[in-house]
Enzyme design. Structure first.
Site, PDB file in Angstrom:
ATOM      1  CG  PHE A 149      12.258  -3.184  -9.379  1.00  0.00           C
ATOM      2  CD1 PHE A 149      13.101  -3.419 -10.466  1.00  0.00           C
ATOM      3  CD2 PHE A 149      11.366  -2.136  -9.472  1.00  0.00           C
ATOM      4  CE1 PHE A 149      13.024  -2.634 -11.622  1.00  0.00           C
ATOM      5  CE2 PHE A 149      11.281  -1.354 -10.624  1.00  0.00           C
ATOM      6  CZ  PHE A 149      12.119  -1.604 -11.694  1.00  0.00           C
ATOM      7  CE  LYS A 173       8.697  -4.790   1.408  1.00  0.00           C
ATOM      8  NZ  LYS A 173       8.738  -5.125  -0.042  1.00  0.00           N
ATOM      9  CD  GLU A 176       6.818  -6.641  -3.790  1.00  0.00           C
ATOM     10  OE1 GLU A 176       7.754  -6.067  -3.200  1.00  0.00           O
ATOM     11  OE2 GLU A 176       5.766  -6.056  -4.117  1.00  0.00           O
ATOM     12  NE  ARG A 177       8.204  -4.845  -8.642  1.00  0.00           N
ATOM     13  CZ  ARG A 177       8.023  -3.682  -9.249  1.00  0.00           C
ATOM     14  NH1 ARG A 177       8.028  -3.625 -10.548  1.00  0.00           N
ATOM     15  NH2 ARG A 177       7.859  -2.581  -8.557  1.00  0.00           N
ATOM     16  CB  SER A 226       7.068   4.761  -6.786  1.00  0.00           C
ATOM     17  OG  SER A 226       6.207   4.142  -5.858  1.00  0.00           O
ATOM     18  CB  CYS A 281      16.266   6.810  -8.985  1.00  0.00           C
ATOM     19  SG  CYS A 281      17.843   6.861  -8.151  1.00  0.00           S
ATOM     20  CD  GLU A 390      10.666   7.344 -11.770  1.00  0.00           C
ATOM     21  OE1 GLU A 390       9.766   6.987 -10.987  1.00  0.00           O
ATOM     22  OE2 GLU A 390      11.868   7.363 -11.458  1.00  0.00           O
TER      23      GLU A 390
HETATM   24  P1  NAD Z   1       7.749   0.839  -5.351  1.00  0.00           P
HETATM   25  O1  NAD Z   1       7.366   2.115  -4.709  1.00  0.00           O
HETATM   26  O2  NAD Z   1       6.732   0.091  -6.133  1.00  0.00           O
HETATM   27  O3  NAD Z   1       8.269  -0.197  -4.232  1.00  0.00           O
HETATM   28  C1  NAD Z   1       9.242   0.165  -3.277  1.00  0.00           C
HETATM   29  C2  NAD Z   1       9.016  -0.631  -2.015  1.00  0.00           C
HETATM   30  O4  NAD Z   1       7.723  -0.314  -1.487  1.00  0.00           O
HETATM   31  C3  NAD Z   1       9.037  -2.136  -2.242  1.00  0.00           C
HETATM   32  O5  NAD Z   1       9.707  -2.746  -1.175  1.00  0.00           O
HETATM   33  C4  NAD Z   1       7.562  -2.508  -2.280  1.00  0.00           C
HETATM   34  O6  NAD Z   1       7.315  -3.804  -1.827  1.00  0.00           O
HETATM   35  C5  NAD Z   1       6.943  -1.488  -1.351  1.00  0.00           C
HETATM   36  N1  NAD Z   1       5.565  -1.152  -1.728  1.00  0.00           N
HETATM   37  C6  NAD Z   1       5.022  -1.207  -2.981  1.00  0.00           C
HETATM   38  N2  NAD Z   1       3.724  -0.833  -2.936  1.00  0.00           N
HETATM   39  C7  NAD Z   1       3.440  -0.540  -1.648  1.00  0.00           C
HETATM   40  C8  NAD Z   1       2.262  -0.076  -0.970  1.00  0.00           C
HETATM   41  N3  NAD Z   1       1.123   0.145  -1.615  1.00  0.00           N
HETATM   42  N4  NAD Z   1       2.336   0.144   0.357  1.00  0.00           N
HETATM   43  C9  NAD Z   1       3.476  -0.069   1.025  1.00  0.00           C
HETATM   44  N5  NAD Z   1       4.617  -0.515   0.438  1.00  0.00           N
HETATM   45  C10 NAD Z   1       4.619  -0.739  -0.879  1.00  0.00           C
HETATM   46  O7  NAD Z   1       9.055   1.156  -6.222  1.00  0.00           O
HETATM   47  P2  NAD Z   1       9.810   0.179  -7.214  1.00  0.00           P
HETATM   48  O8  NAD Z   1       8.986   0.027  -8.452  1.00  0.00           O
HETATM   49  O9  NAD Z   1      10.268  -1.040  -6.515  1.00  0.00           O
HETATM   50  O10 NAD Z   1      11.131   1.047  -7.547  1.00  0.00           O
HETATM   51  C11 NAD Z   1      11.187   2.003  -8.563  1.00  0.00           C
HETATM   52  C12 NAD Z   1      11.015   3.395  -8.005  1.00  0.00           C
HETATM   53  O11 NAD Z   1      12.020   3.675  -7.032  1.00  0.00           O
HETATM   54  C13 NAD Z   1      11.190   4.472  -9.082  1.00  0.00           C
HETATM   55  O12 NAD Z   1      10.212   5.463  -8.893  1.00  0.00           O
HETATM   56  C14 NAD Z   1      12.587   5.014  -8.816  1.00  0.00           C
HETATM   57  O13 NAD Z   1      12.808   6.335  -9.258  1.00  0.00           O
HETATM   58  C15 NAD Z   1      12.630   4.934  -7.321  1.00  0.00           C
HETATM   59  N6  NAD Z   1      14.004   4.978  -6.829  1.00  0.00           N
HETATM   60  C16 NAD Z   1      14.404   6.110  -6.190  1.00  0.00           C
HETATM   61  C17 NAD Z   1      15.705   6.213  -5.725  1.00  0.00           C
HETATM   62  C18 NAD Z   1      16.161   7.443  -4.990  1.00  0.00           C
HETATM   63  O14 NAD Z   1      17.162   7.385  -4.322  1.00  0.00           O
HETATM   64  N7  NAD Z   1      15.431   8.551  -5.090  1.00  0.00           N
HETATM   65  C19 NAD Z   1      16.589   5.147  -5.921  1.00  0.00           C
HETATM   66  C20 NAD Z   1      16.144   4.004  -6.572  1.00  0.00           C
HETATM   67  C21 NAD Z   1      14.835   3.926  -7.022  1.00  0.00           C
END
Ligand code: NAD
Length: 505
Positions: A149, A173, A176-177, A226, A281, A390
């Protein structure tokens, strides 16, 4: 209220009736849209559209694909304000920060204009008598991006741009937020001349992701989010033979040496810790000053700058940062602050006390928005959850160190290894630090060292699973497979089979 549908084969796609999820404006807590949540059939429809369109797209020469990307860039600029406003209203980052989100994505599209150069193969002549060898970089077929998101434009563009430039069909994909901007970006690709079916967007959560992972058509998955989900996707992709690159969470440290410009370091820290409500991040969430005197001066400078910060509605031009993305995200940050207090860290500035219950912006009440004020802890220890986890909120933790070696060990030994910064006037100290630190991206007097588009972006340790980074030349390697061809054009047929392993003569 509006509905955000999937986008498949260059058209809005209603999909299976039923499941939707609210999309909320985090500044007001008001529901503003419903997003469709895809099931397996919906995801399969997107994959099928991509598979159908991909061979003709791959057959187009890379320069013509790049020209479409050029026009796409122009259209994104032409729609910049609308995109940024929508992004801001779904994510909660400020309007200017939302523009930065889009522009850092466009940077990578600009790099993709050089696709013909990146896709050039290698050629070796006379590798044996009358033998030549050359290698081709060919697209993988259908590939998918699963994105977080916190950068709803930049990261989808980091994934889509190189995937498309390489000649793949793409299924995104997004989170969704905040799903509207990714759809708009796919529409603009089609307006720019991109063929139907090449860039599809499906919304949803785990069910949609699992449908991508279970597909036998999808060849590669690029994930950002994450760490637990990154690891899950990496493992599932390995089990089903898919290529993957999965980027996870972070805990970025800033080391401040006694010779640093303390005012400049404090400015950098406040911007990088609290900008975008800490939901980056590459946010700097831990500062490690070396020596008590440095710590004292830095603490004073940080506190002074924090008092001037304004938290407000994401579209308020005076706000330095806006709300967290959701009530759940806000509650998680607040509970981590509670844990820090219970663990004995000194809470110098408490963002939980921010009260916007009587505030409004352009007639909209902020009382139900998901705000947390800037929060600053001192005397944080490595065993505390505010240090190990984090937080992904506007919380800065100070850990005190006596020596540079002790300070440098913190980022090297942390389980995350995304970004790190050092503030110093000593070239030698900086060089020692950046050569030895066990972290993927390093800034020297630069607080958020996000590499430019023609270098690559990626963390180490729990921040990344997979061996190729995002954007830059690595993205072209990730989204293509190498075919190596060895040729001989003899004047006469050689007589008789040869049963020994061919060796170069
Ligand atoms: P998230 O892991 O909750 O969601 C990421 C994606 O995974 C979304 O599209 C979500 O719909 C999907 N998802 C969520 N739960 C799932 C599950 N149980 N099974 C399969 N798919 C699932 O992350 P977020 O809260 O959207 O984003 C924040 C995180 O992203 C932070 O930890 C941040 O550090 C990280 N991030 C990392 C980078 C990088 O390049 N390392 C860059 C941006 C963000």
């Amino acid at each position: 209220m509006y509905t955000i549908s999937h986008y498949i084969d260059a058209a809005s796609y209603e999909g299976t009736p039923g499941a939707t999820q609210p999309v909320v404006n985090p500044s007001t807590g008001q529901r503003q849209a419903e997003v469709k949540m895809a099931n397996k059939d919906d995801v399969d429809a997107a994959i099928a559209a991509a598979a159908k369109a991909q061979p003709a797209w791959a057959a187009l020469n890379p320069q013509r694909r790049a020209r479409i990307i050029g026009e796409w860039i122009r259209l994104i600029h032409a729609n910049m304000d609308d995109l940024a406003r929508t992004l801001s209203s779904e994510h909660g980052k400020t309007f200017n920060d939302a523009k930065g989100d889009i522009l850092r994505g466009v940077d990578v599209l600009e790099f993709c204009l050089g696709a013909p150069h990146q896709l050039k193969g290698e050629f070796s002549s006379e590798v044996g008598a009358g033998l030549d060898t050359f290698s081709l970089r060919q697209p993988l077929g259908v590939v998918a991006g699963i994105t977080p998101f916190n950068f709803p434009a930049m990261i989808p563009l980091w994934k889509a741009g190189p995937a498309l430039a390489c000649g793949n069909g793409f299924v995104l994909k997004p989170s969704e937020r905040d799903p509207s901007v990714p759809v708009r970006l796919a529409e603009l690709f089609v307006e720019a001349g991109g063929p139907a079916g090449i860039f599809n967007v499906v919304h949803g959560g785990k069910e949609a992701v699992d449908a991508i992972l279970d597909s036998e058509v999808v060849q590669a998955v690029a994930f950002v989010g994450s760490t637990p989900i990154a690891q899950y996707i990496y493992e599932r992709c390995a089990a089903t033979g898919k290529r993957s690159q999965c980027f996870g969470g972070a805990k970025n440290h800033a080391i401040v040496l006694p010779d640093a410009d303390i005012e400049a370091a404090a400015d950098a820290l406040v911007g990088a810790a609290f900008g975008s409500a800490g939901e980056r991040c590459m946010a700097l969430s831990v500062v490690v000053p070396v020596g008590e005197e440095t710590a004292g001066k830095l603490r004073e400078a940080i506190v002074a700058k924090m008092t001037t910060l304004k938290v407000g509605h994401s579209l308020d031009p005076e706000a330095d940062y806006g709300p967290l993305v959701s009530a759940q995200a806000r509650d998680r940050v607040v509970s981590l602050i509670d844990e820090g207090v219970e663990a004995g860290a000194e809470l110098v500035s408490d963002g939980r006390t921010l009260d916007l219950s009587n505030a409004s912006f352009e007639g909209a009440s902020l009382a139900d928005g998901y705000f947390v004020g800037p929060t600053f802890f001192d005397h944080v220890k490595a065993s505390m959850s505010i240090y190990t986890e984090e937080i992904f909120g506007p919380v800065l933790c100070m850990v005190r160190a006596e020596t540079i070696e002790e300070a440098a060990a913190y980022p090297s030994e942390h389980h995350y290894g995304n970004g790190v910064a050092i503030f110093t006037r000593s070239g030698g100290a900086a060089r020692d630090f950046f050569t030895s630190v066990n972290v993927g991206m390093v800034g020297v007097n630069v607080p958020i060292p996000v590499p430019i588009a023609y270098h690559t972006f990626g963390g180490w340790k729990d921040s990344s699973f997979g061996d190729l980074n995002q954007h830059g030349p690595d993205a072209f390697r990730f989204y293509t497979k190498t075919k190596t061809v060895t040729t001989r054009w003899p004047d006469e047929c050689e007589v008789g089979p040869d049963f020994t392993m061919p060796i170069m003569k």
